[in-house]
Motif scaffolding. Sequence first.
Motif, short mmCIF file in Angstrom:
data_model
loop_
_atom_site.label_atom_id
_atom_site.label_comp_id
_atom_site.label_asym_id
_atom_site.label_seq_id
_atom_site.Cartn_x
_atom_site.Cartn_y
_atom_site.Cartn_z
N GLY A 230 38.02 39.36 44.07
CA GLY A 230 38.12 40.45 43.12
C GLY A 230 37.27 40.34 41.87
O GLY A 230 37.15 41.30 41.13
N ILE A 231 36.69 39.16 41.60
CA ILE A 231 35.87 38.97 40.41
C ILE A 231 34.60 38.20 40.74
O ILE A 231 34.54 37.49 41.75
CB ILE A 231 36.61 38.22 39.29
N VAL A 232 33.60 38.35 39.88
CA VAL A 232 32.37 37.57 40.00
C VAL A 232 32.07 36.98 38.62
O VAL A 232 31.64 37.70 37.72
CB VAL A 232 31.18 38.41 40.49
N PRO A 233 32.32 35.68 38.44
CA PRO A 233 31.94 35.03 37.19
C PRO A 233 30.42 34.84 37.14
O PRO A 233 29.79 34.53 38.14
CB PRO A 233 32.64 33.67 37.24
N VAL A 234 29.84 35.04 35.95
CA VAL A 234 28.40 34.92 35.75
C VAL A 234 28.18 34.09 34.49
O VAL A 234 28.85 34.31 33.48
CB VAL A 234 27.75 36.32 35.58
N ARG A 235 27.24 33.14 34.54
CA ARG A 235 26.96 32.32 33.36
C ARG A 235 25.46 32.12 33.20
O ARG A 235 24.68 32.29 34.14
CB ARG A 235 27.67 30.98 33.43
N ASP A 236 25.08 31.73 32.02
CA ASP A 236 23.69 31.41 31.68
C ASP A 236 23.40 30.00 32.18
O ASP A 236 24.10 29.05 31.80
CB ASP A 236 23.52 31.50 30.16
N SER A 237 22.37 29.83 32.99
CA SER A 237 22.07 28.50 33.53
C SER A 237 21.66 27.51 32.45
O SER A 237 21.79 26.31 32.65
CB SER A 237 20.96 28.60 34.60
N LYS A 238 21.20 28.01 31.29
CA LYS A 238 20.82 27.10 30.20
C LYS A 238 22.04 26.60 29.44
O LYS A 238 21.94 25.66 28.66
CB LYS A 238 19.87 27.81 29.22
N ASP A 239 23.20 27.25 29.63
CA ASP A 239 24.41 26.89 28.92
C ASP A 239 25.60 26.85 29.88
O ASP A 239 26.52 27.65 29.78
CB ASP A 239 24.66 27.90 27.79
N PRO A 240 25.59 25.91 30.82
CA PRO A 240 26.64 25.89 31.84
C PRO A 240 28.04 25.62 31.30
O PRO A 240 29.02 25.91 31.96
CB PRO A 240 26.19 24.79 32.81
N GLU A 241 28.14 25.09 30.09
CA GLU A 241 29.45 24.85 29.50
C GLU A 241 29.92 26.04 28.66
O GLU A 241 31.04 26.05 28.16
CB GLU A 241 29.41 23.58 28.63
#
Length: 66
Positions: free
Chosen positions: A29-40
């Motif tokens: 039901g969801i898709v988390p998305v993050r910046d690869s330069k800031d994985p934390e």
Amino acid sequence: MDLTDAKWFKSSYSNNGGECVEVAPNFSGIVPVRDSKDPEGTPLVFPVPAWHAFVAGIRADGLSAA
């Protein structure tokens, strides 16, 4: 939201240029998305239909970089 079990990946089109997003499609039901330069950093979380619409727009070249 607990994303401990997230299985992050980058598109094969990213060419490791450093300006990439990573997605973790292994949730229901969801898709988390993050910046690869800031994985934390804090990921953005989209409902699956919204993510699919975004990807469809990219594929149709309906979004500009402007």
